[in-house]
Design a protein around this motif. Structure first.
Motif, PDB file in Angstrom:
ATOM      1  N   ILE A  27       0.853  -1.152  -0.073  1.00 25.08           N
ATOM      2  CA  ILE A  27       0.126   0.058   0.035  1.00 25.08           C
ATOM      3  C   ILE A  27       0.934   1.195   0.228  1.00 25.08           C
ATOM      4  O   ILE A  27       0.480   2.229  -0.675  1.00 25.08           O
ATOM      5  N   THR A  28       2.136   1.231   0.680  1.00 24.64           N
ATOM      6  CA  THR A  28       2.791   2.289   0.825  1.00 24.64           C
ATOM      7  C   THR A  28       3.399   2.569  -0.597  1.00 24.64           C
ATOM      8  O   THR A  28       3.665   3.710  -1.018  1.00 24.64           O
ATOM      9  N   LEU A  29       3.818   1.394  -1.393  1.00 29.51           N
ATOM     10  CA  LEU A  29       4.669   1.549  -2.469  1.00 29.51           C
ATOM     11  C   LEU A  29       3.345   2.358  -3.696  1.00 29.51           C
ATOM     12  O   LEU A  29       3.481   3.051  -4.453  1.00 29.51           O
ATOM     13  N   ALA A  30       2.150   1.696  -3.463  1.00 37.25           N
ATOM     14  CA  ALA A  30       1.080   2.249  -4.488  1.00 37.25           C
ATOM     15  C   ALA A  30       0.972   3.820  -4.237  1.00 37.25           C
ATOM     16  O   ALA A  30       0.436   4.296  -5.046  1.00 37.25           O
ATOM     17  N   LYS A  31       1.184   4.366  -2.875  1.00 39.17           N
ATOM     18  CA  LYS A  31       0.739   5.751  -2.852  1.00 39.17           C
ATOM     19  C   LYS A  31       1.572   6.485  -3.516  1.00 39.17           C
ATOM     20  O   LYS A  31       1.502   7.712  -3.821  1.00 39.17           O
ATOM     21  N   ARG A  32       3.190   5.929  -3.698  1.00 39.39           N
ATOM     22  CA  ARG A  32       3.918   6.673  -4.814  1.00 39.39           C
ATOM     23  C   ARG A  32       3.295   6.988  -6.005  1.00 39.39           C
ATOM     24  O   ARG A  32       3.767   7.986  -6.865  1.00 39.39           O
ATOM     25  N   HIS A  33       2.548   5.856  -6.683  1.00 38.34           N
ATOM     26  CA  HIS A  33       1.940   6.095  -7.760  1.00 38.34           C
ATOM     27  C   HIS A  33       2.839   6.136  -9.068  1.00 38.34           C
ATOM     28  O   HIS A  33       2.624   7.397  -9.860  1.00 38.34           O
TER      29      HIS A  33
ATOM     30  N   PHE B  36      -3.960   0.568  -6.884  1.00 33.45           N
ATOM     31  CA  PHE B  36      -3.413   1.769  -7.067  1.00 33.45           C
ATOM     32  C   PHE B  36      -4.565   2.996  -7.471  1.00 33.45           C
ATOM     33  O   PHE B  36      -4.274   4.269  -7.199  1.00 33.45           O
ATOM     34  N   ASP B  37      -5.817   2.549  -8.176  1.00 37.27           N
ATOM     35  CA  ASP B  37      -6.751   3.567  -8.436  1.00 37.27           C
ATOM     36  C   ASP B  37      -7.645   3.594  -7.191  1.00 37.27           C
ATOM     37  O   ASP B  37      -8.447   4.822  -6.823  1.00 37.27           O
ATOM     38  N   LYS B  38      -7.941   2.763  -6.407  1.00 35.61           N
ATOM     39  CA  LYS B  38      -8.993   3.058  -5.308  1.00 35.61           C
ATOM     40  C   LYS B  38      -8.379   2.799  -3.904  1.00 35.61           C
ATOM     41  O   LYS B  38      -8.900   3.699  -2.992  1.00 35.61           O
ATOM     42  N   VAL B  39      -7.534   1.920  -3.619  1.00 40.35           N
ATOM     43  CA  VAL B  39      -7.290   1.933  -2.437  1.00 40.35           C
ATOM     44  C   VAL B  39      -6.131   2.819  -1.827  1.00 40.35           C
ATOM     45  O   VAL B  39      -6.405   3.286  -0.822  1.00 40.35           O
ATOM     46  N   ALA B  40      -5.005   2.803  -2.518  1.00 39.73           N
ATOM     47  CA  ALA B  40      -3.939   4.015  -2.171  1.00 39.73           C
ATOM     48  C   ALA B  40      -4.404   5.434  -1.870  1.00 39.73           C
ATOM     49  O   ALA B  40      -3.918   6.029  -0.837  1.00 39.73           O
ATOM     50  N   PRO B  41      -5.081   6.177  -2.782  1.00 35.84           N
ATOM     51  CA  PRO B  41      -5.530   7.395  -2.850  1.00 35.84           C
ATOM     52  C   PRO B  41      -6.350   7.531  -1.241  1.00 35.84           C
ATOM     53  O   PRO B  41      -6.348   8.523  -0.510  1.00 35.84           O
ATOM     54  N   LYS B  42      -7.219   6.273  -0.746  1.00 34.68           N
ATOM     55  CA  LYS B  42      -7.936   6.591   0.693  1.00 34.68           C
ATOM     56  C   LYS B  42      -6.872   6.616   1.657  1.00 34.68           C
ATOM     57  O   LYS B  42      -7.405   7.256   2.728  1.00 34.68           O
ATOM     58  N   TYR B  43      -5.855   6.044   1.465  1.00 32.64           N
ATOM     59  CA  TYR B  43      -4.585   6.286   2.672  1.00 32.64           C
ATOM     60  C   TYR B  43      -3.350   7.456   2.294  1.00 32.64           C
ATOM     61  O   TYR B  43      -2.477   7.320   2.973  1.00 32.64           O
ATOM     62  N   GLN B  44      -3.809   8.391   1.488  1.00 31.02           N
ATOM     63  CA  GLN B  44      -2.951   9.100   1.248  1.00 31.02           C
ATOM     64  C   GLN B  44      -2.275  10.150   2.384  1.00 31.02           C
ATOM     65  O   GLN B  44      -0.913  10.170   2.200  1.00 31.02           O
ATOM     66  N   GLU B  45      -3.120  10.311   3.064  1.00 32.97           N
ATOM     67  CA  GLU B  45      -2.416  11.188   4.195  1.00 32.97           C
ATOM     68  C   GLU B  45      -2.187  10.529   5.466  1.00 32.97           C
ATOM     69  O   GLU B  45      -1.762  10.844   6.500  1.00 32.97           O
ATOM     70  N   LYS B  46      -2.252   8.939   5.417  1.00 30.15           N
ATOM     71  CA  LYS B  46      -2.067   8.217   6.628  1.00 30.15           C
ATOM     72  C   LYS B  46      -0.686   7.506   6.381  1.00 30.15           C
ATOM     73  O   LYS B  46      -0.322   7.197   5.247  1.00 30.15           O
ATOM     74  N   ASN B  47       0.035   7.458   7.454  1.00 35.79           N
ATOM     75  CA  ASN B  47       1.442   6.769   7.312  1.00 35.79           C
ATOM     76  C   ASN B  47       1.345   5.484   8.092  1.00 35.79           C
ATOM     77  O   ASN B  47       1.820   5.505   9.289  1.00 35.79           O
ATOM     78  N   GLY B  48       0.924   4.486   7.499  1.00 34.70           N
ATOM     79  CA  GLY B  48       0.922   3.069   8.075  1.00 34.70           C
ATOM     80  C   GLY B  48      -0.238   2.736   8.772  1.00 34.70           C
ATOM     81  O   GLY B  48      -0.955   3.855   8.917  1.00 34.70           O
ATOM     82  N   GLY B  49      -0.233   1.647   9.268  1.00 35.08           N
ATOM     83  CA  GLY B  49      -1.546   1.383  10.052  1.00 35.08           C
ATOM     84  C   GLY B  49      -2.788   0.988   9.333  1.00 35.08           C
ATOM     85  O   GLY B  49      -3.709   1.472   9.580  1.00 35.08           O
ATOM     86  N   TYR B  50      -2.440   0.401   7.777  1.00 32.89           N
ATOM     87  CA  TYR B  50      -3.685   0.444   6.990  1.00 32.89           C
ATOM     88  C   TYR B  50      -4.576  -0.883   7.301  1.00 32.89           C
ATOM     89  O   TYR B  50      -5.544  -0.929   6.652  1.00 32.89           O
ATOM     90  N   ILE B  51      -3.693  -1.733   8.181  1.00 33.62           N
ATOM     91  CA  ILE B  51      -4.609  -3.195   8.118  1.00 33.62           C
ATOM     92  C   ILE B  51      -5.015  -3.290   9.657  1.00 33.62           C
ATOM     93  O   ILE B  51      -4.027  -3.039  10.557  1.00 33.62           O
TER      94      ILE B  51
END
Length: 110
Positions: free
Chosen positions: A46-52, A74-89
């Motif tokens: 997810i962190t990698l996908a945020k780099r896009h 890349f299109d739906k999940v990563a943008p939701k966590y753009q402002e969050k640093n870890g703790g996605y799960i």
């Protein structure tokens, strides 16, 4: 890195399958030790996908087995966590498995 009672190739493929399922469906039920290993890999994806960018997409494709899941990541999940640093799960314990009393958990994207 836990060995999980499997050979190297079997363990790597099992973890890739679990990560792919988690990112595809949003939640999975698995054992606690597997969940802790899957969390490490999935959060990195997810962190990698945020780099896009193309390089990060290729690194994610090396770990996630399904191309449509990568596109969704890349299109739906990563943008939701753009402002969050870890703790996605989130990992929630649901008690022991009936057959062998292994501690079971539900893993879900927050």
């Amino acid at each position: 890195m836990r060995k999980l009672g499997r050979s190297t190739g079997h363990r790597k493929m099992m973890l890739k399958n679990l990560v792919t399922s988690l990112l595809k469906h949003g939640r999975i039920i698995t054992t606690e030790t597997r969940a802790k290993e899957v969390r490490r890999i999935a959060e990195k994806m997810i962190t990698l996908a945020k780099r896009h960018d193309l390089a990060s997409r290729r690194m994610v494709l090396a770990e996630v087995l399904d191309e449509t899941t990568v596109k969704n990541l890349f299109d739906k999940v990563a943008p939701k966590y753009q402002e969050k640093n870890g703790g996605y799960i989130r990992i929630v314990k649901i008690g022991p498995r009936r057959g062998d009393s292994s501690p079971m958990v539900v893993m879900e994207l927050v």
